[in-house]
Design an enzyme around this catalytic site. Sequence first.
Site, short mmCIF file in Angstrom:
data_model
loop_
_atom_site.label_atom_id
_atom_site.label_comp_id
_atom_site.label_asym_id
_atom_site.label_seq_id
_atom_site.Cartn_x
_atom_site.Cartn_y
_atom_site.Cartn_z
N ASN A 144 30.05 43.94 14.25
CA ASN A 144 30.74 44.26 13.18
C ASN A 144 31.91 44.92 14.19
O ASN A 144 31.78 46.15 15.13
CB ASN A 144 29.49 45.97 12.94
N LYS A 166 33.67 47.79 12.61
CA LYS A 166 33.94 49.10 12.73
C LYS A 166 34.77 49.33 11.32
O LYS A 166 35.16 48.61 11.34
CB LYS A 166 33.49 49.92 13.81
N HIS A 180 23.93 51.27 8.96
CA HIS A 180 24.50 51.28 10.17
C HIS A 180 24.09 52.73 10.77
O HIS A 180 24.12 53.88 10.16
CB HIS A 180 25.74 50.75 10.93
N GLU A 197 25.79 54.46 12.27
CA GLU A 197 27.12 55.64 11.70
C GLU A 197 27.12 56.05 10.16
O GLU A 197 27.86 57.01 9.97
CB GLU A 197 28.25 55.19 12.43
N GLU A 251 18.86 48.89 16.58
CA GLU A 251 20.17 49.43 17.80
C GLU A 251 19.89 51.57 17.55
O GLU A 251 19.94 51.93 16.68
CB GLU A 251 21.23 49.84 16.57
N GLY A 268 27.87 52.99 21.34
CA GLY A 268 29.44 53.34 20.84
C GLY A 268 29.81 53.54 22.05
O GLY A 268 28.54 53.91 23.98
N SER A 316 25.83 48.96 22.85
CA SER A 316 25.82 49.08 24.43
C SER A 316 25.87 47.94 24.56
O SER A 316 25.29 47.70 26.05
CB SER A 316 25.84 50.06 25.20
P1 PGA Z 1 28.08 48.92 20.72
O1 PGA Z 1 28.16 49.39 19.11
O2 PGA Z 1 28.15 47.94 20.99
O3 PGA Z 1 30.14 49.31 20.71
O4 PGA Z 1 27.99 50.11 20.87
C1 PGA Z 1 27.05 48.79 18.47
C2 PGA Z 1 26.77 48.71 17.15
O5 PGA Z 1 27.98 50.12 16.37
O6 PGA Z 1 26.65 47.93 16.11
#
Ligand code: PGA
Length: 264
Positions: free
Chosen positions: A10, A12, A98, A100, A170, A176, A216
Amino acid sequence: MISKLYIGTNTKMYKTIADTVSYLEELKKLTADIDRNLIELFVIPSFTSLSRAKELVSDGSIKLGAQNMCWEDQGQFTGEISPVMLKEIGIDIIELGHSERRHIFGETDEQLNKKVIAALKHGFTPLLCIGETLEQKQLRISDECLSIQLKAGLNGISESDARKIWVAYEPVWAIGVNGIPASPEYADEKQGVIKKVLYDLFGETGSDIPVLYGGSVNPGNACELIKQPNIDGLFIGRSAWDAGNFNSIIRDVLPLFLSKKNLN
Ligand code: PGA
């Protein structure tokens, strides 16, 4: 049985239309020789990129997703994007819930359930994201939280519709720039919890729902993660936003996935 590696990203609120185009062109070229019977490769770019992106991957080599969707087909919902509009573009996957979306924009399990139902009605693959917060982890209520997010988010879904669903685990604390990657053992244990809830909800069909891990994921931990029995795929953010890096991760993990599944 899950017989394909599910792997995607994704992007974002990064990558303009031009960025997405060059990224997809490169990713398509780099992964052209990989047998698509073995992987389900997907990219979920910005809404504004979707039309151009679809032209580039109309051969199905890379599945395309949207980062969110309204549950209504049309109406007085300023700023929302309807399933009909996404269908017009011809996308495959709708990412829902997600972290966020849940934590910055306040999406609830009840809203997500309406979105999952709408996505299924329009023939999309809903990719439902779930995960516990750090506080919930510290309170040792992670399993309960995951169970609630699944049972509420998938409420009323029939066993036959459940076949079309994908789930991503997640953990909020792992996502993030400030995220701490979950250990492969921890991730696997929670993925096992998720698989058990899916089995309780949908019986054998629940065992066919792919459960991806995200948070991550990077070149240093991807291999250990994919070796875990309950991890069917990886949902990657930052480490996949360079097509070359993403291609390397795919090539590192694919043989491990196939040998885990005794498919090679
Ligand atoms: P990240 O994001 O791999 O940068 O931690 C994962 C996600 O938000 O799906």
